[in-house]
Design a protein around this motif. Structure first.
Motif, short mmCIF file in Angstrom:
data_model
loop_
_atom_site.label_atom_id
_atom_site.label_comp_id
_atom_site.label_asym_id
_atom_site.label_seq_id
_atom_site.Cartn_x
_atom_site.Cartn_y
_atom_site.Cartn_z
N GLN A 1 0.84 -1.29 0.19
CA GLN A 1 -0.04 -0.06 -0.07
C GLN A 1 0.85 1.04 0.04
O GLN A 1 0.52 2.23 -0.72
N GLU B 1 1.17 4.12 -2.70
CA GLU B 1 1.03 5.46 -2.40
C GLU B 1 2.07 6.38 -3.31
O GLU B 1 1.87 7.41 -3.86
N GLN B 2 3.13 5.70 -2.87
CA GLN B 2 4.42 6.46 -3.55
C GLN B 2 4.39 6.40 -4.95
O GLN B 2 4.67 7.52 -5.55
N PHE C 1 1.83 6.59 -6.74
CA PHE C 1 0.48 7.52 -7.07
C PHE C 1 1.15 8.64 -7.12
O PHE C 1 0.62 9.49 -8.17
N GLN C 2 1.90 9.02 -6.11
CA GLN C 2 2.56 10.34 -6.19
C GLN C 2 3.49 10.59 -7.52
O GLN C 2 3.39 11.34 -8.22
N THR D 1 -1.96 12.17 -8.75
CA THR D 1 -2.66 12.94 -8.01
C THR D 1 -3.21 14.35 -8.46
O THR D 1 -4.16 14.76 -8.15
N TYR E 1 -3.21 0.31 -2.92
CA TYR E 1 -3.40 1.61 -2.62
C TYR E 1 -4.91 2.13 -2.63
O TYR E 1 -5.27 2.62 -1.85
N LEU F 1 -7.94 2.98 -0.19
CA LEU F 1 -9.03 4.38 -0.32
C LEU F 1 -10.26 3.94 -0.09
O LEU F 1 -11.02 4.85 0.13
#
Lengths: 538, 232, 346
Positions: free
Chosen positions: C217, C221-222, C224-225, C230, C304, C308
């Protein structure tokens, strides 16, 4: 009983003896023999590959050949046996030989197309031989993409082309037989007087006509994808490799019935003759052939239970698979009932039939495991499946082929073979076969996957048993080859009807005249009217 | 073919007179004609199954990738496709006249109708060639050098793969048909056919109509995907 | 002498006894019919033997009642087997709601596994005893098949889609893991070991191995950035792309009016071929991330996205799957077994 005139010294074998007279023949009987030569050759190829596979699997470590070689061995074994032995064996050899004789016809409807089929078959086989000599093919006989289109470093294109070409031979044979059965029957030979072998060939033709074109186009798409880079099954473009499996099995499952229906027909003939009795429930046996052919087209996705198909379609296909089991069961029960109160003559063809009954029974019943969704998840792609389809294809189809071959051999060649050796051979094959393949059911349920070059050591004992059985099996088949070859040249003359059998094929001389019958026979009774005839000591 | 048969019949030394095209393994000419007709129909069934595999693949991907199908379809020239459709329907008509002429024993009319059919077939193939060439110039041939600007280039490649398979196979059938026609026309010219025996003309006619019908399916499926203005 | 030969595989999952009971039932049925027919054939062949070849058999032509009988009886037996089999099958393909999620990719010729906590392993799979585990996997090249005989589970790994197997191990120990779909040269070397451990040992193993890069996860998230997801997928729903909060497990309407359930396959598809199934009301602006993110990265992103739809989004997300458990696939390539939603991994 018909009294035969003195046999003519001219028959289809000696009417002309030049090589050209064989290569340009339009005589269905000669074409049948020519098929037999090519198919026997392919069988020897396939058998050598099988022997090497079994030899390799006696040890778990993969010591004999490399993994690449092993993968080529099992692929070439499958390709040779499925496309060049099992599919043509009974229809193209025995069907060509016997069908027009049983119908009282002079030949098949399209003799030139019949010869063309043989040439197409040979060309297809040569492509496959080329692929073999050039280094072989390693995709498995099923050619699943994307491995076959992108991953495999072997000769997929040449083999695919060979299979594609050979397919047309099968299509044309089916077409020819279907027209022959519709249009070439002797006067009085109504549908329900036809021998059951004819019914079986009719059902087979149906499958060849409807199924084979689909695999042809599928293999062509695969070929173009590999050679020209088309993207029909390519997952990288959004294509679906599972679509190939659907199209492939839409043919290749019914193809099992191309392999097994004609031997079933031959079995019906032999059982009737050697029980001296009508086949029990003639019309049920006849229609069960058609039912199998039709239902056979509705079960293909049972090969895809773990390939991510929807669970609901899996249910439907499982159900239909159980439905197709019923006509096969009906046939088996009818054969058994035919024996009841017969006068059973223990001759070699009957011994092969008894072997067939035992092996086909196991093959068919183990289909109930593979058709079961819950069990199939575990046994799919394991040795259980390998054992199951060998019981059907070798235990059923090849035993049935040999039963038919031994039955019609005197008619085909005009000569007898050694009955004792032939019975011994049937026994050896039966025992060897069970030794080879029964342990594989256990291996499969234990979880040994198929197409494994190396395997965990705890599976070794069963594998060694299997390999030992293969040796017995090999001895049995070799024996058959030897005494039949001897018989062809030196066997005792057989006479027109050595088994005192019914059927039009036995009313002409052995070997038959080039045009089969002196005059077109007229049929006045149904098949297998043994009880009506008085058999006299000659 | 008939030459061989005549020779064969002579070989065989039949005392009774029979038609030169009568093959000796048939009892009667009627039986022979019935067998040929049934055989041809069965052959056409196998052809349907043969194309069927491609139609199956087409249907599956069309349902999965409707946008890509519309996009690919727009690349095809509807005018050329339409022209070819008209040409082929016309050739079916001329073929039917050819068969009728053979049936009524009009030798020159048969030859002329068959020649016209061949000319129309050739027209179709020439138009098809230019369509293919255009695709080639644009780099729309699937494979390593495939080039396509658009949102669904990959799936359009699948569309075009099927386009080339289906139309290519169809064109191959046209070429085979053209070859058949050449033989039949020559036989008609030589006066081999009569109202008693014109089976080859009839069989070639069946084949030709089948090839036309395949195109009647291919044209809307390939060229007209996005022409209805609305698609799901 | 025979004592050393295994005749029956170990039962090491809750599914194994279910499959084996069915197996024994079919075995009993088939053995009965096999013995019955063989006995009759042998008995008749001997009893009615006639070596002269000159006698004729009794004039029996058939019996319709018998034919009907031996058509219907096998059919009824088959129906029983079919129903039982189907029940077991749905047990095998339908994981329970709460499962431990493990991801895997098959690649010639190895299996890579990735645990939610970030632990990775090759050709080995550590799982805890007594807890449902679901392995979601795909292939990076050709067809493979993940097969664990002791658990009686198996599914093909197909490039471009997700498949899954689930099991609850019932016995600690080491078990075979095979590739069961032929995949080329070293197909028989594409094997591994499943280690079933006591839950405590499993926890110790998870933390012991020195995890690099954090949980899946966190890695997702990493990514995703990093991939600038984002910028468009704003959490408040005002971005150019839809908000991903609470979306996992829900049903969304596409631009062409179809609906699709957001599961692993759909998220994967949306990352790699974003134009194919566009959510209604959004422009086709998203570029493909094919080649920019590998299968493992996609799996991390999925973890990830799942996170959410955690506790706050679960209630909403669960509506669709609960209403229609195991609904038929909306889009065929999404992999038919993969139609259920388990909510978030704990």
């Amino acid at each position: 009983m018909t009294t035969l005139a003195a046999p003519s010294p001219v028959n289809y074998l000696n009417v002309k003896t030049t090589v050209a007279s064989w290569l340009l023949t339009k005589d269905h009987k000669r074409i049948g023999l020519m098929y037999m030569i090519v198919v026997t050759f392919a069988f020897l190829f396939g058998a050598v590959f099988a022997a090497l596979i079994r030899l390799e699997l006696t040890t778990p470590g993969g010591d004999l050949v490399s993994s690449d070689t092993y993968n080529r061995l099992f692929t070439m074994h499958g390709v040779a046996m499925v496309f060049f032995v099992l599919i043509p064996a009974v229809p193209a050899i025995l069907g060509n030989m016997i069908l027009p004789l049983q119908l009282g016809a002079k030949d098949v409807a399209f003799p030139k197309i019949n010869l063309l089929s043989w040439y197409i078959f040979v060309v297809g086989f040569l492509f496959t031989i080329y692929a073999l000599v050039a280094g072989g093919v390693d995709t498995g006989w099923t050619f699943y993409p994307p491995y076959s289109t992108q991953g495999s470093p072997s000769h997929v294109a040449a083999t695919g082309l060979g299979v594609f070409i050979a397919g047309f031979s099968s299509i044309l044979t089916g077409l020819n037989f279907m027209v022959t059965i519709h249009r070439m029957r002797a006067p009085g030979l109504t549908w329900f007087r036809l021998p059951l072998f004819v019914w079986a060939l009719y059902a087979t033709s149906l499958v060849q006509i409807l199924g084979t074109p689909v695999v042809a186009i599928t293999v062509l798409m695969l070929f173009l994808e590999r050679v020209a880079g088309l993207g029909i099954f390519n997952p990288a473009l959004g294509g679906d490799p599972v679509l190939f499996q659907h199209l492939f099995w839409f043919y290749s499952h019914p193809a099992v019935y191309i392999m097994i229906l004609p031997p079933m027909g031959a079995i019906s003939e032999v059982i009737a003759c050697f029980s001296r009795k009508q086949v029990f429930g003639y019309s049920f046996v006849a229609f069960s052939s058609l039912a199998i052919a039709v239902f056979g087209f509705l079960v293909w996705a049972h090969h895809l239970f773990v390939a991510g198909i929807s669970p609901y379609s899996a249910m439907v296909f499982s159900f239909l698979t159980y439905a197709v089991a019923v006509p096969s069961a009906v046939k088996t029960f009818n054969w058994t009932a035919t024996l009841y109160r017969g006068a059973i003559w223990w001759k070699a063809p009957m011994m092969w039939v008894l072997g067939f009954m035992g092996l086909f029974l196991v093959g068919g019943l183990t289909g109930l495991f593979t058709a079961s969704l819950g069990v199939d998840v575990h046994i799919h792609d394991t040795y259980f499946v390998v054992a199951h389809f060998h019981y059907i294809m070798v235990g059923g189809a090849i035993m049935g082929y040999f039963a038919g071959l031994h039955y019609w051999w005197p008619k085909m060649t005009g000569r007898m073979y050694n009955d004792m050796l032939a019975s011994l051979s049937a026994l050896l094959v039966f025992v060897g076969f069970n030794l080879t393949f029964f342990p594989q059911f256990i291996l499969g349920y234990l979880g040994m996957p198929r197409r494994y070059h190396m395997y965990p050591p705890e599976f070794q004992v069963l594998n060694v048993m299997s390999s030992a059985g293969a040796m017995v099996l090999g001895v049995g088949y070799s024996l058959t080859l030897i005494y039949l070859t001897y018989s062809f040249f030196k066997g005792a003359p057989a006479g027109a009807n050595p088994w005192l059998a019914t059927g039009l094929e036995w009313t002409t001389q052995s070997p038959p005249l080039p045009e089969n019958f002196r005059e077109t026979p007229v049929v006045t009774e149904g098949a297998y009217e043994y009880s009506k005839r008085e058999i006299k000591v000659a | 073919m008939p030459d061989a048969l005549v020779a064969h019949a002579a070989d065989h030394g039949h005392a009774h007179a029979h038609h030169p095209a009568h093959q000796h393994h048939f009892e009667t000419m009627e039986q022979q004609a019935e067998a040929a007709t049934l055989g041809m129909w069965i052959f056409l069934v196998t052809e349907v199954m043969f194309f069927g595999g491609l139609f199956m693949a087409y249907m599956l991907y069309r349902v999965w990738y409707p946008e890509a199908w519309a996009e690919g379809s727009r690349e095809l020239d509807i005018r050329l496709g339409g022209l070819n459709t008209v040409v082929l329907i016309a050739s079916s008509l001329t073929m039917a006249f050819g068969v009728r002429s053979a049936q009524t024993g009009k030798r020159m009319a048969t030859v002329n109708w068959l020649l016209l059919t061949m000319a129309l077939g050739l027209t179709f193939l020439v138009v098809k060639f230019f369509e293919y060439k255009h695709k080639y110039d644009l780099g729309h041939i699937p494979g390593a050098n495939f080039h396509f600007e658009g949102a669904h280039a990959d799936q359009v490649q699948i569309f075009l793969s099927l386009y080339f398979c289906m139309t290519g196979l169809h064109a191959l059938h046209m070429i085979i048909g053209f070859g058949l026609m050449s033989v039949i026309t020559w036989m008609a010219w030589k006066g081999r056919f009569s109202p008693e025996w014109y089976t080859p003309v009839e069989m070639s006619g069946l084949y030709w109509h089948f090839v036309d019908i395949v195109w009647i399916f291919l044209f809307p499926l390939l060229y007209l995907v996005d022409r209805a203005g609305h698609y799901q | 002498m025979l004592s050393g030969i295994p005749l029956f595989p170990e039962q090491a999952s809750t599914l194994a006894p279910a499959v084996d009971n069915l197996y024994f039932f079919i075995l009993a049925v088939t053995a009965f019919f096999a013995l019955l027919v063989s006995a009759l054939v042998i008995y008749f062949a001997i009893k009615y033997r006639d070596d002269t070849g000159l006698k004729v058999g009794a004039p029996i032509t058939g019996s319709v009642p018998l034919e009907i009988g031996w058509s219907i009886i096998p059919f009824l037996v088959a129906i029983v087997i079919f129903v039982w089999s189907t029940v077991v099958f749905f047990q095998i393909i339908r994981p329970p709601d709460q499962t431990l999620e493990i991801y895997s990719t098959g690649k010639r010729w190895m299996w890579r596994f990735q645990h939610a906590d970030g632990q990775r392993e090759i050709n080995a799979l550590h799982v805890p005893l007594g807890r449902p585990v679901k392995v979601t996997f795909t292939s990076e090249d050709v067809l493979h098949d993940l097969y664990i005989p002791a658990f009686r589970v198996k599914a093909d790994a197909i490039p471009g889609r997700y498949s899954s197997i689930w099991f609850t191990a019932t016995k600690t120990g080491e078990y075979h893991l095979f590739c069961a779909e032929y995949c080329g040269t070293r197909h028989s070397g594409m094997i591994g070991t499943v280690y079933v451990m006591e839950p405590n040992d499993y926890q110790a193993w998870l933390t012991d191995g020195g995890i690099t890069g954090g949980s899946m996860q966190a890695r997702g998230e990493q990514l995703f950035q990093q991939l600038a997801c984002t910028t468009c997928h704003l959490t408040n729903g005002t971005g150019r792309g839809p908000s991903l909060s609470g979306v996992f497990g829900s049903t969304v309407t596409l631009s062409d009016g179809r609906t699709v359930t957001v599961d692993e396959s759909y998220v994967r598809e949306s990352i790699l071929t974003p134009q194919m199934k566009l959510v209604a009301g959004y422009q086709p602006l998203m570029p493909t991330f094919q080649g920019l993110v590998n299968e493992e990265g996609v799996m991390s992103l999925i973890e990830y996205v799942k996170s959410l739809s955690g506790s706050e989004g679960t209630a909403q997300a669960r509506v669709a799957p609960d209403a229609a458990p195991g609904a038929a696939p909306v889009a065929a390539p999404a992999g038919a077994i993969e139609q259920r939603n388990e909510g978030r991994t704990q």
